[in-house]
Motif scaffolding. Structure first.
Motif, PDB file in Angstrom:
ATOM      1  N   TRP A 101       0.819  -1.213   0.000  1.00 49.70           N
ATOM      2  CA  TRP A 101       0.000   0.000   0.000  1.00 49.70           C
ATOM      3  C   TRP A 101       0.855   1.267   0.000  1.00 49.70           C
ATOM      4  CZ3 TRP A 101      -4.391   0.703  -1.950  1.00 49.70           C
ATOM      5  CH2 TRP A 101      -5.065   1.920  -1.747  1.00 49.70           C
ATOM      6  N   ALA A 151     -11.665   0.462  13.694  1.00 45.92           N
ATOM      7  CA  ALA A 151     -13.008   1.059  13.618  1.00 45.92           C
ATOM      8  C   ALA A 151     -13.927   0.410  14.648  1.00 45.92           C
ATOM      9  CB  ALA A 151     -13.574   0.851  12.212  1.00 45.92           C
ATOM     10  N   GLU A 152     -13.727  -0.886  14.884  1.00 40.55           N
ATOM     11  CA  GLU A 152     -14.599  -1.623  15.796  1.00 40.55           C
ATOM     12  C   GLU A 152     -14.450  -1.137  17.235  1.00 40.55           C
ATOM     13  OE1 GLU A 152     -12.726  -2.852  13.436  1.00 40.55           O
ATOM     14  OE2 GLU A 152     -13.839  -4.347  12.295  1.00 40.55           O
ATOM     15  N   GLU A 194      -5.892   4.504  12.316  1.00 42.90           N
ATOM     16  CA  GLU A 194      -5.165   3.583  11.427  1.00 42.90           C
ATOM     17  C   GLU A 194      -4.490   2.520  12.298  1.00 42.90           C
ATOM     18  OE1 GLU A 194      -4.955   2.687   8.142  1.00 42.90           O
ATOM     19  OE2 GLU A 194      -3.909   1.133   9.269  1.00 42.90           O
ATOM     20  N   PRO A 195      -5.094   1.322  12.350  1.00 44.77           N
ATOM     21  CA  PRO A 195      -4.577   0.296  13.258  1.00 44.77           C
ATOM     22  C   PRO A 195      -3.327  -0.450  12.776  1.00 44.77           C
ATOM     23  CG  PRO A 195      -6.546  -0.492  12.133  1.00 44.77           C
ATOM     24  CD  PRO A 195      -6.351   0.929  11.721  1.00 44.77           C
ATOM     25  N   SER A 204     -12.629   6.049   2.919  1.00 48.75           N
ATOM     26  CA  SER A 204     -12.223   5.867   1.523  1.00 48.75           C
ATOM     27  C   SER A 204     -11.434   4.577   1.407  1.00 48.75           C
ATOM     28  CB  SER A 204     -11.447   7.071   0.981  1.00 48.75           C
ATOM     29  OG  SER A 204     -10.191   7.197   1.557  1.00 48.75           O
ATOM     30  N   LEU A 205     -11.875   3.718   0.517  1.00 43.98           N
ATOM     31  CA  LEU A 205     -11.220   2.444   0.216  1.00 43.98           C
ATOM     32  C   LEU A 205     -11.021   1.619   1.474  1.00 43.98           C
ATOM     33  CD1 LEU A 205      -8.422   3.826  -2.171  1.00 43.98           C
ATOM     34  CD2 LEU A 205     -10.826   3.467  -2.650  1.00 43.98           C
ATOM     35  N   VAL A 206     -11.965   1.662   2.374  1.00 49.71           N
ATOM     36  CA  VAL A 206     -11.789   0.969   3.656  1.00 49.71           C
ATOM     37  C   VAL A 206     -12.944   0.029   3.989  1.00 49.71           C
ATOM     38  CG1 VAL A 206     -12.732   2.881   5.053  1.00 49.71           C
ATOM     39  CG2 VAL A 206     -11.113   1.326   6.071  1.00 49.71           C
ATOM     40  N   GLY A 231      -9.495   4.233   8.979  1.00 47.42           N
ATOM     41  CA  GLY A 231      -8.490   3.477   8.205  1.00 47.42           C
ATOM     42  C   GLY A 231      -7.750   4.377   7.238  1.00 47.42           C
ATOM     43  N   ALA A 232      -6.976   5.310   7.794  1.00 45.84           N
ATOM     44  CA  ALA A 232      -6.385   6.387   6.975  1.00 45.84           C
ATOM     45  C   ALA A 232      -5.238   5.915   6.088  1.00 45.84           C
ATOM     46  CB  ALA A 232      -5.904   7.513   7.889  1.00 45.84           C
ATOM     47  N   GLY A 233      -4.764   4.682   6.278  1.00 40.59           N
ATOM     48  CA  GLY A 233      -3.658   4.198   5.445  1.00 40.59           C
ATOM     49  C   GLY A 233      -2.428   5.068   5.635  1.00 40.59           C
ATOM     50  N   ARG A 262     -10.651  11.790  -4.531  1.00 42.61           N
ATOM     51  CA  ARG A 262     -10.372  12.055  -3.106  1.00 42.61           C
ATOM     52  C   ARG A 262     -10.722  13.505  -2.771  1.00 42.61           C
ATOM     53  NH1 ARG A 262      -7.460   8.257  -0.368  1.00 42.61           N
ATOM     54  NH2 ARG A 262      -6.218   6.767  -1.558  1.00 42.61           N
ATOM     55  N   LEU A 313       1.581   1.437   8.526  1.00 42.58           N
ATOM     56  CA  LEU A 313       0.863   2.495   7.808  1.00 42.58           C
ATOM     57  C   LEU A 313       0.649   3.707   8.710  1.00 42.58           C
ATOM     58  CD1 LEU A 313      -1.721   0.312   5.838  1.00 42.58           C
ATOM     59  CD2 LEU A 313       0.317   1.471   4.959  1.00 42.58           C
TER      60      LEU A 313
END
Ligand SMILES: C[S@@+](CC[C@H](N)C(=O)[O-])C[C@H]1O[C@@H](n2cnc3c(N)ncnc32)[C@H](O)[C@@H]1O
Length: 211
Positions: free
Chosen positions: A15, A93-94, A66-67, A108-110, A45-47, A30, A71
């Motif tokens: 990634w 997120a959970e 962002e876990p 985005s893309l998550v 999930g900001a990557g 974006r 990343l």
């Protein structure tokens, strides 16, 4: 709270490379996805923090979760040069919670990579103030031969290679089923339609938590 973890050094390496050389069309999407946002924003999930550069100055604070630690490290560097204040946390997120509601949530893309997107979407709904909005930019399930290719990709190597990414997800339907009112949405191709990749078609939209 769950004991969910995201530890994926192999995907993180892929990634970092992909996100540093994105097609112009994706960067335009974006920017479009974040246009007009204001106030306090949660990004899921900001990557590597690719979105950070596109936040408008009307945004007062971004909390970016962002876990994946490799990343998150890159995202923290991107946060340091972002045009608005960004804090990167390592929550999933959970497990993320906040006493103070957000004006907007950005995905985005998550949603393709999250195990239970329906559960997480309901949680994101509860983290927004009434009237607050979800901004999403997600690749989505296609139809015809592309749908077939997506199903094969999802059942074989794709999620293993790309950090649990699933290509044949009906994400727009999941958003509507989670209590959001879709206010504005459309689909775009980030690559020509003939390109034999399962992730060419994107849904971009704004969905509101009803007041
Ligand atoms: C394909 S990348 C997209 C990154 C970024 N949103 C972007 O637009 O470039 C998917 C991201 O989702 C993150 N992710 C996966 N599962 C997650 C979860 N349960 N909670 C939060 N983030 C997660 C991954 O670590 C990864 O950074």
């Amino acid at each position: 709270m769950t004991d969910k973890t995201v530890d994926n050094p192999f995907f993180a390496r892929i990634w970092k490379t992909l996100s540093s050389s994105e097609p112009k069309a994706l960067r335009r999407l974006r920017s479009e996805n974040l246009a007009g946002l204001s106030g306090r924003v949660l990004e899921i999930g900001a990557g590597t923090g690719t979105n950070f550069a596109f936040y408008p100055s009307t945004v007062t604070e971004v909390v970016a979760i962002e876990p994946e630690r490799h990343l998150a490290e890159v995202a923290r560097s991107a946060a340091a040069t972002a045009p608005v204040p960004v804090t990167v946390t390592s929550d999933t997120a959970e497990e993320f919670g906040s006493a103070e509601p957000f004006d907007a949530v950005v995905c985005s893309l998550v949603l393709c990579s999250i195990d239970q997107p329906d559960t997480v979407l309901r949680q994101l709904h509860s983290l927004l103030r009434p009237g607050g909005e979800l901004r999403y930019l997600e690749h989505v399930a296609g139809s015809g031969w592309r749908a077939g290719m997506q199903r094969v990709a999802d059942a074989t190597v794709w999620p293993r290679l790309f950090g649990n990414c699933h290509t044949h997800r009906h994400t727009e339907q999941a958003i509507a089923d989670s209590g959001f009112q879709v206010a504005d949405a459309h689909r775009e191709l980030a690559m020509p339609a003939w390109v034999p990749l399962p992730v060419t078609e994107f849904a971009i939209g704004r969905a509101v938590r009803p007041a």
